[in-house]
Write an enzyme that holds these catalytic residues in place. Sequence first.
Site, short mmCIF file in Angstrom:
data_model
loop_
_atom_site.label_atom_id
_atom_site.label_comp_id
_atom_site.label_asym_id
_atom_site.label_seq_id
_atom_site.Cartn_x
_atom_site.Cartn_y
_atom_site.Cartn_z
N CYS A 7 17.27 25.88 53.79
CA CYS A 7 16.71 26.12 52.46
C CYS A 7 16.51 27.62 52.20
O CYS A 7 16.59 28.44 53.12
CB CYS A 7 15.37 25.38 52.34
N ASP A 126 5.75 19.14 54.55
CA ASP A 126 5.61 20.60 54.69
C ASP A 126 4.15 20.92 54.99
O ASP A 126 3.28 20.05 54.94
CB ASP A 126 6.07 21.26 53.38
O1 LIG Z 1 11.20 29.38 49.97
C1 LIG Z 1 10.40 29.58 49.06
O2 LIG Z 1 10.06 30.74 48.75
C2 LIG Z 1 9.82 28.44 48.30
C3 LIG Z 1 8.99 28.71 47.23
C4 LIG Z 1 8.44 27.67 46.52
C5 LIG Z 1 8.71 26.36 46.86
C6 LIG Z 1 9.54 26.08 47.93
C7 LIG Z 1 10.09 27.10 48.66
N1 LIG Z 1 10.88 26.85 49.75
C8 LIG Z 1 11.08 25.55 50.27
C9 LIG Z 1 11.63 25.65 51.63
O3 LIG Z 1 12.13 26.65 52.03
C10 LIG Z 1 11.59 24.51 52.57
O4 LIG Z 1 11.84 23.32 51.87
C11 LIG Z 1 10.30 24.34 53.32
O5 LIG Z 1 9.20 24.75 52.60
C12 LIG Z 1 10.33 24.97 54.69
O6 LIG Z 1 10.13 26.33 54.66
P1 LIG Z 1 9.85 27.12 56.03
O7 LIG Z 1 8.48 26.80 56.49
O8 LIG Z 1 10.01 28.56 55.67
O9 LIG Z 1 10.90 26.69 57.00
#
Ligand SMILES: O=C(O)c1ccccc1NCC(=O)[C@H](O)[C@H](O)COP(=O)(O)O
Length: 228
Positions: A7, A126
Amino acid sequence: MFQVKVCGIRRLEDAELALELGADAVGFVLYPRSPRYLSPIELERLLEKLSHNHSAFVAVGVVVNPKLEELRQWERFLPLGAWQIHGASDTELNAAAVVRLPVLRSLRMPWPESNPLPAACAYVLDSAEIGGTGKTFCWDTVAQLRQRTAKPLILAGGLCPENLWEALERTRPDGVDVSSGVESFPGKKDASRLKAFLSLAREWFSYASRDFAGKGSTGLWERGKGDV
Ligand SMILES: O=C(O)c1ccccc1NCC(=O)[C@H](O)[C@H](O)COP(=O)(O)O
């Protein structure tokens, strides 16, 4: 089939690398306050280029508190395979089949037992803050949620090559989702971390598919689609 999603992709080369290394879904953040934001027009251009060399993948549009009309408008020109919805102030979004695409709903874990589960084809589990934070949550709480729904559960939140195997063994999800754990900085993926993550994820899912085989749950979309 959607088991591994990368993502927060902003660059064509990162999307291509993720798919070449074995991701089956790629996520794009259509949320202007995110450092990983892509405008709908930028995303349309990126997906057009991506589709020249890749066909079998799911492109997921990530949105926060979207308006129903906005989703319907974007669906008309963006070749997405699903929406991933964080928050959701528009109560209409809690009704089944209000948009054309399958909907994944992000749940801020731990999800309280008293909270009804929103309508969705699958859930992205999440941490308590809005997505892309790199923060984990208590993985033991996944088992309680599993008791409440047969819908696919996609583990997210702070996953990285260092903790992925333990996370998978402890939660046995239907899929995983990663963003910041494979980045060199927000919006740019790190090739060696991406490679390490995807190799572990693919290994675990091919090993776990022996368990899944009897349950008929090998295909996330096949199982989830239309089942809202
Ligand atoms: O990535 C972002 O900035 C973001 C902002 C707002 C809503 C969702 C967003 N990202 C979603 C994701 O990247 C993933 O689905 C998930 O949250 C996992 O993220 P991570 O903890 O960084 O692996």
